[in-house]
Every structure is written in C-alpha cells, then in structure tokens.
Motif scaffolding. Structure first.
Motif, PDB file in Angstrom:
ATOM      1  N   LYS A 171       3.563  -4.424   2.790  1.00 54.12           N
ATOM      2  CA  LYS A 171       4.655  -3.465   2.655  1.00 54.12           C
ATOM      3  C   LYS A 171       4.058  -2.078   2.430  1.00 54.12           C
ATOM      4  O   LYS A 171       3.050  -1.936   1.756  1.00 54.12           O
ATOM      5  N   VAL A 172       4.681  -1.074   3.011  1.00 51.45           N
ATOM      6  CA  VAL A 172       4.134   0.278   2.906  1.00 51.45           C
ATOM      7  C   VAL A 172       5.113   1.212   2.206  1.00 51.45           C
ATOM      8  O   VAL A 172       6.320   0.966   2.147  1.00 51.45           O
ATOM      9  N   GLY A 173       4.563   2.289   1.663  1.00 48.26           N
ATOM     10  CA  GLY A 173       5.353   3.321   1.027  1.00 48.26           C
ATOM     11  C   GLY A 173       4.568   4.610   0.971  1.00 48.26           C
ATOM     12  O   GLY A 173       3.400   4.660   1.365  1.00 48.26           O
ATOM     13  N   VAL A 174       5.209   5.647   0.476  1.00 49.72           N
ATOM     14  CA  VAL A 174       4.587   6.967   0.390  1.00 49.72           C
ATOM     15  C   VAL A 174       4.782   7.543  -0.998  1.00 49.72           C
ATOM     16  O   VAL A 174       5.870   7.445  -1.579  1.00 49.72           O
ATOM     17  N   ASN A 175       3.731   8.120  -1.539  1.00 50.05           N
ATOM     18  CA  ASN A 175       3.829   8.982  -2.707  1.00 50.05           C
ATOM     19  C   ASN A 175       3.813  10.423  -2.200  1.00 50.05           C
ATOM     20  O   ASN A 175       2.802  10.874  -1.664  1.00 50.05           O
ATOM     21  N   LEU A 176       4.915  11.107  -2.341  1.00 46.19           N
ATOM     22  CA  LEU A 176       5.032  12.486  -1.872  1.00 46.19           C
ATOM     23  C   LEU A 176       4.848  13.417  -3.057  1.00 46.19           C
ATOM     24  O   LEU A 176       5.725  13.531  -3.925  1.00 46.19           O
ATOM     25  N   LEU A 177       3.693  14.070  -3.117  1.00 44.44           N
ATOM     26  CA  LEU A 177       3.396  14.976  -4.221  1.00 44.44           C
ATOM     27  C   LEU A 177       4.077  16.318  -3.986  1.00 44.44           C
ATOM     28  O   LEU A 177       3.911  16.930  -2.920  1.00 44.44           O
ATOM     29  N   VAL A 178       4.825  16.765  -4.989  1.00 40.14           N
ATOM     30  CA  VAL A 178       5.651  17.963  -4.828  1.00 40.14           C
ATOM     31  C   VAL A 178       5.153  19.096  -5.710  1.00 40.14           C
ATOM     32  O   VAL A 178       5.072  18.970  -6.932  1.00 40.14           O
ATOM     33  N   ASN A 179       4.833  20.199  -5.072  1.00 45.45           N
ATOM     34  CA  ASN A 179       4.462  21.449  -5.712  1.00 45.45           C
ATOM     35  C   ASN A 179       5.682  22.371  -5.635  1.00 45.45           C
ATOM     36  O   ASN A 179       6.349  22.442  -4.605  1.00 45.45           O
ATOM     37  N   SER A 180       6.000  23.066  -6.715  1.00 48.82           N
ATOM     38  CA  SER A 180       7.213  23.885  -6.744  1.00 48.82           C
ATOM     39  C   SER A 180       7.237  24.980  -5.682  1.00 48.82           C
ATOM     40  O   SER A 180       8.297  25.486  -5.334  1.00 48.82           O
ATOM     41  N   SER A 181       6.062  25.331  -5.149  1.00 48.95           N
ATOM     42  CA  SER A 181       6.011  26.372  -4.121  1.00 48.95           C
ATOM     43  C   SER A 181       6.117  25.809  -2.707  1.00 48.95           C
ATOM     44  O   SER A 181       6.075  26.565  -1.741  1.00 48.95           O
TER      45      SER A 181
ATOM     46  N   ILE B 290       0.859  -1.187   0.000  1.00 45.29           N
ATOM     47  CA  ILE B 290       0.000   0.000   0.000  1.00 45.29           C
ATOM     48  C   ILE B 290       0.895   1.237   0.000  1.00 45.29           C
ATOM     49  O   ILE B 290       1.798   1.360   0.834  1.00 45.29           O
ATOM     50  N   HIS B 291       0.656   2.125  -0.945  1.00 49.88           N
ATOM     51  CA  HIS B 291       1.318   3.426  -0.960  1.00 49.88           C
ATOM     52  C   HIS B 291       0.289   4.485  -0.577  1.00 49.88           C
ATOM     53  O   HIS B 291      -0.746   4.599  -1.224  1.00 49.88           O
ATOM     54  N   LEU B 292       0.578   5.226   0.466  1.00 49.95           N
ATOM     55  CA  LEU B 292      -0.283   6.330   0.868  1.00 49.95           C
ATOM     56  C   LEU B 292       0.278   7.637   0.313  1.00 49.95           C
ATOM     57  O   LEU B 292       1.486   7.875   0.383  1.00 49.95           O
ATOM     58  N   THR B 293      -0.602   8.454  -0.234  1.00 50.83           N
ATOM     59  CA  THR B 293      -0.169   9.704  -0.859  1.00 50.83           C
ATOM     60  C   THR B 293      -0.313  10.883   0.087  1.00 50.83           C
ATOM     61  O   THR B 293      -1.361  11.061   0.718  1.00 50.83           O
ATOM     62  N   ILE B 294       0.738  11.677   0.182  1.00 55.16           N
ATOM     63  CA  ILE B 294       0.682  12.954   0.884  1.00 55.16           C
ATOM     64  C   ILE B 294       0.500  14.029  -0.177  1.00 55.16           C
ATOM     65  O   ILE B 294       1.427  14.351  -0.924  1.00 55.16           O
ATOM     66  N   HIS B 295      -0.711  14.560  -0.275  1.00 52.96           N
ATOM     67  CA  HIS B 295      -1.024  15.574  -1.278  1.00 52.96           C
ATOM     68  C   HIS B 295      -0.613  16.973  -0.825  1.00 52.96           C
ATOM     69  O   HIS B 295      -0.315  17.833  -1.652  1.00 52.96           O
ATOM     70  N   PHE B 296      -0.652  17.192   0.484  1.00 52.86           N
ATOM     71  CA  PHE B 296      -0.395  18.531   1.027  1.00 52.86           C
ATOM     72  C   PHE B 296       0.714  18.457   2.077  1.00 52.86           C
ATOM     73  O   PHE B 296       0.444  18.420   3.278  1.00 52.86           O
ATOM     74  N   PRO B 297       1.971  18.422   1.648  1.00 51.47           N
ATOM     75  CA  PRO B 297       3.080  18.324   2.603  1.00 51.47           C
ATOM     76  C   PRO B 297       3.200  19.528   3.527  1.00 51.47           C
ATOM     77  O   PRO B 297       3.889  19.453   4.548  1.00 51.47           O
TER      78      PRO B 297
END
Length: 254
Positions: A140-150, A110-117
C-alpha cells in the motif's frame, strides 16, 4: 508483562540520521554524514519484544531507511509479526538492485515524502515511483506532504495532482513543517480544498499520545518524534521501552 501503557500500539523507529538528500529542515537533523547506533539484529529483536507485548504496528524511518544497510533483513523478519510501514524519500528505490530487493521483501505500506512541493521534478519523481510500487508490488502506498507556510499554493497544486491521479485523501498526510515557516491549521485546510484531510494528531494542540511512541536513531525514546525530553533505552526490549517512557519529560517541540 504488565505496564501502564496498555493503549500503546504504534511504534516508530528511526534507523539512522543518515540521508544523502540532507534537507536542512529535517526534524531528525539527518545529513549525508549521519550515523546510527542501531544494528539490524538489534532492531529486529527489539521490535519482536515489543510485538510480543502488544505493539501492533511498527514504522521504520530515518534518515533514509532504504540507505540503511540491513533494511531488507529487518523487513523480512518483522513483516509477518506486525503491520510494517516504511517512510522514505523514494530516491534509493530508483536503483534497480534496491527495488528488486523490495520486490522480495515487501512491507505492508510505504509512504514517500514530498519535501519540496514547489519542485516539479521532485513531485513527478514521487508520483512515478508511487505508481511503480503500486503496479509491481502488493504494498500500500501513501504520501507525506511537507507543508511550508510560504508554499501553500504549490502544496494545493500537489494535493490536487495526487487526488486527481490515484490517491485517496486518507493516503495523504499533510505535515506542517516545524521549527520555521510552520503553517496554520487553516492553511492546511486550504490545501485540501476545505475537505477532511489527514494530519498529525498535534495539529491543533500539543498533547502526549497514549497509543504511540518513537525511538530515535540514537536509541532514545519519547511519545513524539519531535518532542523534547527524550530518554535513552536502558535495554533493547519492551521493558527497556517502558522504563524509558516512565522517565520522559514530555515537552513541546515548539
């Protein structure tokens, strides 16, 4: 069954474009009033056909897959056949009933996404859920870290929190936001502290992968979830997938 896609091993299926979180920048345009054309038995039979013809790993996404009715039937049917992963925002797993179903129907990852770091509460929630999954399941776990340029500084902080706690760099996928505020590769390297990191293969240049393809919530196919030029599945089996891929006019999302 012979095809021109002998290296095709990885398949992503977006089950819906329904997600109660409804982030405005979602590549799938998922909303709280989203829909799907997939029935659970169709997903199962389609993925089984693909597994019988060389697909080794299937990733289930959305929308929010844990808000898709029938998700656990799909997991139960497919997990013995392929390496099965699910990408989620993690919010439905806060529901005790849904988490109990997960205990009995476990995907491989399972990958959990962080949309708003930049939102501390979201980061804390995801970290807590990752630890819960790790302690109570064999997933097994993981993270999708969504990156905004700001939000590079916030992303650096989150990346450090994840690696300082319990995740290795190979468990974190740094994903550049598309269509607006897209960061540069150098910005992503800054987030990892200059160390090697995981990111989509198109980070440096857009190119058609030869081992991966994506099927969207409306049963359309492309070599990338973001790319333009998708084609509709003619039949819900491996041959239908191949026929659709043959017609794809692959175009950059940018």
């Amino acid at each position: 069954m012979k095809s021109n896609y002998g290296n095709l091993k990885l398949l992503s299926i977006d089950l819906s474009n329904f997600c109660s979180k409804g982030c405005g920048f979602c590549y799938n345009k998922s909303t709280a009033i989203g829909q799907t054309l997939w029935k659970p038995d169709e997903v199962i039979s389609f993925a089984k056909s693909c597994a019988e013809n060389g697909i080794e790993a299937v990733s289930l996404g959305g929308g929010e897959p844990f808000e898709y009715q029938g998700i656990f039937d799909i997991i139960s049917a497919l997990q013995p056949l392929v390496y099965l992963s699910v990408t989620s925002n993690g919010l439905p797993l806060e529901n005790t009933g849904i988490f109990e179903k997960l205990l009995n129907n476990q995907p491989d990852k399972i990958h959990l996404t962080i949309h708003f770091p930049n939102h501390d509460e979201e980061v804390k929630r995801v970290v807590k859920m990752l630890k819960t999954i790790s302690s109570k399941t064999d997933i097994k776990v993981g993270v999708n870290l969504l990156v905004n340029s700001s939000q590079i500084d916030s992303c650096k902080k989150v990346y450090s929190i994840l690696t300082d706690n319990f995740l290795q760099s190979e468990q974190i996928i740094i994903i550049p936001q598309r269509f607006a505020n897209t960061p540069t590769p150098k910005m992503l390297l800054d987030i990892s502290g200059g160390k090697p990191f995981q990111s989509p293969s198109c980070l440096l240049r857009c190119q058609k992968p030869d081992n991966f393809c994506s099927v969207s919530w409306d049963k359309k196919v492309n070599f990338c979830s973001y790319a333009t030029g998708k084609q509709t599945l003619e039949s819900l089996d491996y041959q239908g997938l191949i026929n659709a891929l043959d017609k794809v006019m692959f175009g950059s999302c940018m």
